[in-house]
Design a protein around this motif. Structure first.
Motif, PDB file in Angstrom:
ATOM      1  N   HIS A  26       6.324  -2.190  -4.806  1.00 28.52           N
ATOM      2  CA  HIS A  26       5.104  -1.487  -4.406  1.00 28.52           C
ATOM      3  C   HIS A  26       4.858  -1.477  -2.902  1.00 28.52           C
ATOM      4  CE1 HIS A  26       3.816  -1.083  -8.598  1.00 28.52           C
ATOM      5  NE2 HIS A  26       4.165  -2.345  -8.769  1.00 28.52           N
ATOM      6  N   GLY A  27       5.354  -2.475  -2.184  1.00 25.10           N
ATOM      7  CA  GLY A  27       5.068  -2.539  -0.759  1.00 25.10           C
ATOM      8  C   GLY A  27       3.598  -2.707  -0.462  1.00 25.10           C
ATOM      9  N   LEU A  28       2.881  -3.432  -1.344  1.00 26.50           N
ATOM     10  CA  LEU A  28       1.439  -3.653  -1.210  1.00 26.50           C
ATOM     11  C   LEU A  28       1.138  -5.139  -1.329  1.00 26.50           C
ATOM     12  CD1 LEU A  28       0.174  -0.755  -3.530  1.00 26.50           C
ATOM     13  CD2 LEU A  28      -0.052  -0.850  -1.038  1.00 26.50           C
ATOM     14  N   PRO A  29      -0.038  -5.563  -0.844  1.00 31.69           N
ATOM     15  CA  PRO A  29      -0.416  -6.977  -0.981  1.00 31.69           C
ATOM     16  C   PRO A  29      -0.435  -7.425  -2.436  1.00 31.69           C
ATOM     17  CG  PRO A  29      -1.817  -5.907   0.629  1.00 31.69           C
ATOM     18  CD  PRO A  29      -1.008  -4.820  -0.014  1.00 31.69           C
ATOM     19  N   LEU A  30      -0.241  -8.726  -2.623  1.00 31.64           N
ATOM     20  CA  LEU A  30      -0.125  -9.302  -3.955  1.00 31.64           C
ATOM     21  C   LEU A  30      -0.971 -10.568  -4.038  1.00 31.64           C
ATOM     22  CD1 LEU A  30       1.334  -9.644  -6.750  1.00 31.64           C
ATOM     23  CD2 LEU A  30       3.105 -10.914  -5.498  1.00 31.64           C
ATOM     24  N   VAL A  31      -1.756 -10.672  -5.123  1.00 32.17           N
ATOM     25  CA  VAL A  31      -2.486 -11.904  -5.425  1.00 32.17           C
ATOM     26  C   VAL A  31      -1.745 -12.630  -6.535  1.00 32.17           C
ATOM     27  CG1 VAL A  31      -4.665 -12.939  -6.149  1.00 32.17           C
ATOM     28  CG2 VAL A  31      -4.674 -10.805  -4.830  1.00 32.17           C
ATOM     29  N   LEU A 116      -0.333 -12.642  -0.672  1.00 26.65           N
ATOM     30  CA  LEU A 116       0.793 -12.272   0.181  1.00 26.65           C
ATOM     31  C   LEU A 116       0.560 -10.858   0.692  1.00 26.65           C
ATOM     32  CD1 LEU A 116       1.881 -14.504  -1.843  1.00 26.65           C
ATOM     33  CD2 LEU A 116       4.140 -13.526  -1.455  1.00 26.65           C
ATOM     34  N   ASN A 117       0.782 -10.645   1.994  1.00 26.55           N
ATOM     35  CA  ASN A 117       0.629  -9.280   2.493  1.00 26.55           C
ATOM     36  C   ASN A 117       1.857  -8.452   2.120  1.00 26.55           C
ATOM     37  OD1 ASN A 117       2.687  -9.910   4.323  1.00 26.55           O
ATOM     38  ND2 ASN A 117       1.298 -10.197   6.053  1.00 26.55           N
ATOM     39  N   GLU A 118       1.842  -7.196   2.522  1.00 25.53           N
ATOM     40  CA  GLU A 118       2.914  -6.293   2.092  1.00 25.53           C
ATOM     41  C   GLU A 118       4.288  -6.719   2.597  1.00 25.53           C
ATOM     42  OE1 GLU A 118       0.943  -4.657   5.794  1.00 25.53           O
ATOM     43  OE2 GLU A 118       0.313  -5.549   3.877  1.00 25.53           O
ATOM     44  N   LYS A 119       4.317  -7.572   3.630  1.00 28.11           N
ATOM     45  CA  LYS A 119       5.596  -8.067   4.148  1.00 28.11           C
ATOM     46  C   LYS A 119       6.057  -9.342   3.430  1.00 28.11           C
ATOM     47  CE  LYS A 119       4.677  -6.292   8.812  1.00 28.11           C
ATOM     48  NZ  LYS A 119       4.503  -6.662  10.241  1.00 28.11           N
ATOM     49  N   GLY A 120       5.190  -9.874   2.554  1.00 26.18           N
ATOM     50  CA  GLY A 120       5.542 -11.101   1.842  1.00 26.18           C
ATOM     51  C   GLY A 120       5.067 -12.351   2.519  1.00 26.18           C
ATOM     52  N   ASP A 121       4.300 -12.235   3.606  1.00 25.20           N
ATOM     53  CA  ASP A 121       3.768 -13.407   4.302  1.00 25.20           C
ATOM     54  C   ASP A 121       2.536 -13.932   3.564  1.00 25.20           C
ATOM     55  OD1 ASP A 121       5.684 -13.054   6.329  1.00 25.20           O
ATOM     56  OD2 ASP A 121       4.373 -11.629   7.368  1.00 25.20           O
TER      57      ASP A 121
END
Length: 452
Positions: A26-31, A116-121
């Motif tokens: 998705h390239g989107l933030p993840l909870v 996590l933001n879209e970059k995985g950080d």
């Protein structure tokens, strides 16, 4: 089941793999939401209930903030429950929202909502103005207690159980009392009701209207909450002890009712029935899963009240006094009224009220119309001492027989038919107040026992 360290490490690796999969897709933030549980036991009914509450809070917060959930996954493993939410929003804003949920209540201290933001950080609380989280045992800020292992696993587990139990004890108490209050309000609002106050008229009553009832119900709100609390607090004692405490609370509740209605008796019967019912639900309460089955709840009502009711009737027989309508009807006709009904486990509710309500709802009737029909079945099947007090035994029997005949011809009569019956009861000055109390109990049990 208890889990081992290798299982926990494997679960952590699996979570990281799934996180990367969702981020790539998705390239989107993840909870990523898990429960912060110490020790080898990560999944119990109580912990899972806490997890479900956390999911509900998070989803509601996202909805209120108009943040779209693009994909959602839940995983249940012995290593603990996990929930994943891919969201269309900036990671910083989502992390701030999650931090507020974690800080909003003691229960939130057990929530671990990684963002996590879209970059995985992985975003930190400090990046969105959040404070360090406190120790669940001593309340000290930061990770000092954990890093130095100042508290034993057993202490952490005890604190976790206390947080979960306290949260659900309060939440369930308020919900039970709220549904009880709603049932009293729903009962008076059901229209038409033969001879009773409703939205259309005041029935056979000249000293009250629907606003008298709503004022009375509002005054009883603290009492209903108190009844649930008394049940919860005394559930390790004998049932009779719970009822003794409820009786004392009921005396004060009657004063509040009369103060709100300026001396008019609107809910005296309901104070007894609904108060007993709330106390029974409180006695049967447990944090992992409150009792939502009508049978044990009604059986508990009988256990709580039977001894006191038998003593009341014995005292009536001994004194022979007929100061009240209830005393007169018991001594002359052997009618035990609502006290006998509750002491028997409210069979009119289990055998008449609930089946009638559910049949009508299943037939597609609205809740109002289904409740109005249910009242007719109660009138037809219950010896209502209010009817006898107002019209005498013969008139009450004729009215009940007339309702029975109506239902035999048409098991689901329409509203116009019930309106005509209402006018007939008003002409005869009949009011099935006891059946109205049973209808309120029926509505409460239906609502409480069918909660999702």
């Amino acid at each position: 089941m208890e889990v081992t360290l290798p299982q926990m490490l494997e679960a952590r690796e699996r979570r990281a793999t799934l996180q990367q999969e969702l981020l790539r897709a998705h390239g989107l933030p993840l909870v990523c939401f898990t429960m912060n549980i110490a020790g080898p036991l990560k999944d119990t009914p109580l912990i899972r209930r806490g997890f479900e509450a956390g999911c509900a809070q998070l989803e509601e917060a996202l909805h209120q903030s108009r943040i779209q959930i693009v994909e959602q996954r839940r995983i249940t493993e012995p290593t603990g429950c996990e929930a994943y939410y891919v969201v269309r929003e900036k990671g910083q804003r989502v992390k701030a929202l999650c931090a507020r949920i974690e800080d909003a209540s003691p229960l939130g201290r057990l929530f671990d909502m990684d963002v996590l933001n879209e970059k995985g950080d992985q975003l930190r609380r400090e990046q969105v103005g959040g404070d360090a989280r406190n120790c669940i045992v001593c309340g000290a800020p930061g990770r000092g207690c954990a890093s130095r292992r100042l508290h034993t696993v057993e202490q952490l587990q005890q604190a976790t159980r206390r947080i979960l139990s306290d949260h659900f004890q309060e939440e369930d108490r308020h919900r039970i009392a709220s549904l009880a209050l709603q049932s009293l309000l729903d009962e008076v609002c059901v229209t038409p009701k033969p001879g009773l106050v409703d939205r259309a008229n005041s029935g056979s009553h000249r000293d009250m209207d629907i606003f008298t009832f709503t004022a009375s119900a509002a005054a009883l709100a603290p009492y209903l909450d108190r009844c649930v609390a008394l049940g919860q607090q005394t559930r390790q004692q004998q049932p009779e002890d719970t009822f003794a405490a409820l009786r004392r609370a009921g005396i004060q509740a009657e004063r509040e009712m009369f103060r709100a209605t300026r001396g008019i008796n609107t809910h005296k019967g309901a104070i007894f029935t609904m108060g007993t019912l709330c106390g029974a639900v409180g006695r049967l309460w447990s944090a992992p899963q409150p009792c939502r089955e009508p049978e044990p709840i009604l059986a508990m009502c009988a256990q709580m009240t039977r001894q006191a009711v038998e003593e009341d009737f014995a005292a009536m027989r001994a004194s022979g006094e007929e100061k009240t309508v209830g005393q007169r009807l018991y001594l002359r006709h052997g009618l035990t009224g609502i006290r006998g009904e509750v002491a028997s486990g409210l069979p009119s509710v289990s055998q008449i009220g609930l089946p009638a309500l559910r049949r009508a709802l299943e037939a597609g009737k609205s809740r109002n119309d289904a409740a109005a029909i249910t009242l007719l079945y109660l009138i037809a099947g219950v010896t209502d001492t209010n009817m006898i007090a107002r019209g005498g035994p013969e008139k009450a029997d004729r009215a009940r027989a007339g309702v029975q005949e109506l239902l035999e011809k048409d098991p689901l009569p329409d509203i116009q038919t019930i309106c005509r019956l209402d006018q007939d009861f008003i002409r005869q000055n009949l009011s099935p107040g006891g059946c109205a109390d049973l209808l309120a109990v029926t509505l409460f049990l239906d609502s409480w026992c069918t909660l999702p």
